[in-house]
Design a protein around this motif. Sequence first.
Motif, PDB file in Angstrom:
ATOM      1  N   ARG A  26      74.335  -1.063  22.734  1.00 25.95           N
ATOM      2  CA  ARG A  26      74.015  -2.497  22.682  1.00 25.95           C
ATOM      3  C   ARG A  26      72.501  -2.627  22.657  1.00 25.95           C
ATOM      4  N   GLY A  28      68.922  -5.261  22.503  1.00 28.79           N
ATOM      5  CA  GLY A  28      68.283  -6.560  22.710  1.00 28.79           C
ATOM      6  C   GLY A  28      66.782  -6.344  22.820  1.00 28.79           C
ATOM      7  N   ASN A  82      75.752 -10.708  18.177  1.00 32.95           N
ATOM      8  CA  ASN A  82      75.872 -11.832  19.110  1.00 32.95           C
ATOM      9  C   ASN A  82      75.651 -13.141  18.342  1.00 32.95           C
ATOM     10  N   GLU A  83      76.732 -13.670  17.786  1.00 32.58           N
ATOM     11  CA  GLU A  83      76.645 -14.875  16.964  1.00 32.58           C
ATOM     12  C   GLU A  83      76.248 -16.111  17.765  1.00 32.58           C
ATOM     13  N   ASP A  84      76.394 -16.059  19.097  1.00 34.71           N
ATOM     14  CA  ASP A  84      75.970 -17.187  19.938  1.00 34.71           C
ATOM     15  C   ASP A  84      74.481 -17.469  19.790  1.00 34.71           C
ATOM     16  N   ASP A  99      73.308 -12.179  28.341  1.00 38.24           N
ATOM     17  CA  ASP A  99      73.821 -13.024  27.255  1.00 38.24           C
ATOM     18  C   ASP A  99      72.915 -13.033  26.029  1.00 38.24           C
ATOM     19  N   TRP A 101      71.749 -10.461  24.429  1.00 36.60           N
ATOM     20  CA  TRP A 101      71.854  -9.235  23.614  1.00 36.60           C
ATOM     21  C   TRP A 101      71.967  -9.623  22.145  1.00 36.60           C
ATOM     22  N   GLU A 104      75.410  -4.567  18.470  1.00 35.56           N
ATOM     23  CA  GLU A 104      75.917  -3.280  18.918  1.00 35.56           C
ATOM     24  C   GLU A 104      75.983  -2.357  17.709  1.00 35.56           C
TER      25      GLU A 104
END
Length: 127
Positions: A26, A28, A82-84, A99, A101, A104
């Motif tokens: 993952r 970020g 992370n589409e959010d 949240d 991130w 992956e």
Amino acid sequence: MSFETPDDRQYNESHEWALRDGDTVRVGISDFAQDELGDVVFVELPDVGEDVTQDEAFGVIESIKAVSDLYAPVSGEVTAVNEDLFDAPEMVNDDPFGDGWMLEIALADEAELDALLSADEYADQVA
């Protein structure tokens, strides 16, 4: 100023973090990076299924201060995004290690992890 640098992950000199979970990593950006950028307003990420290469740009992050490339800490196929972040890019500022991130990656070469910095090494770099 002190920045959070969790020791359960490794870091790129370009301020991305990598958290390994089996054969997946993952990714970020660090607390230091989000602080330097200021308020994040846009994130551009690759699509699931695309390949990324260690130390090459995989996306873009835009803040009120700057536009910066994002660099892959490892090579492999993107297995999740992370589409959010597309609707709420400020999550990168609010929770860069949770949240916020970004993606992956299916780890292609375990040896690439050896090129990354430990939490202590990264903390020394940004001190």
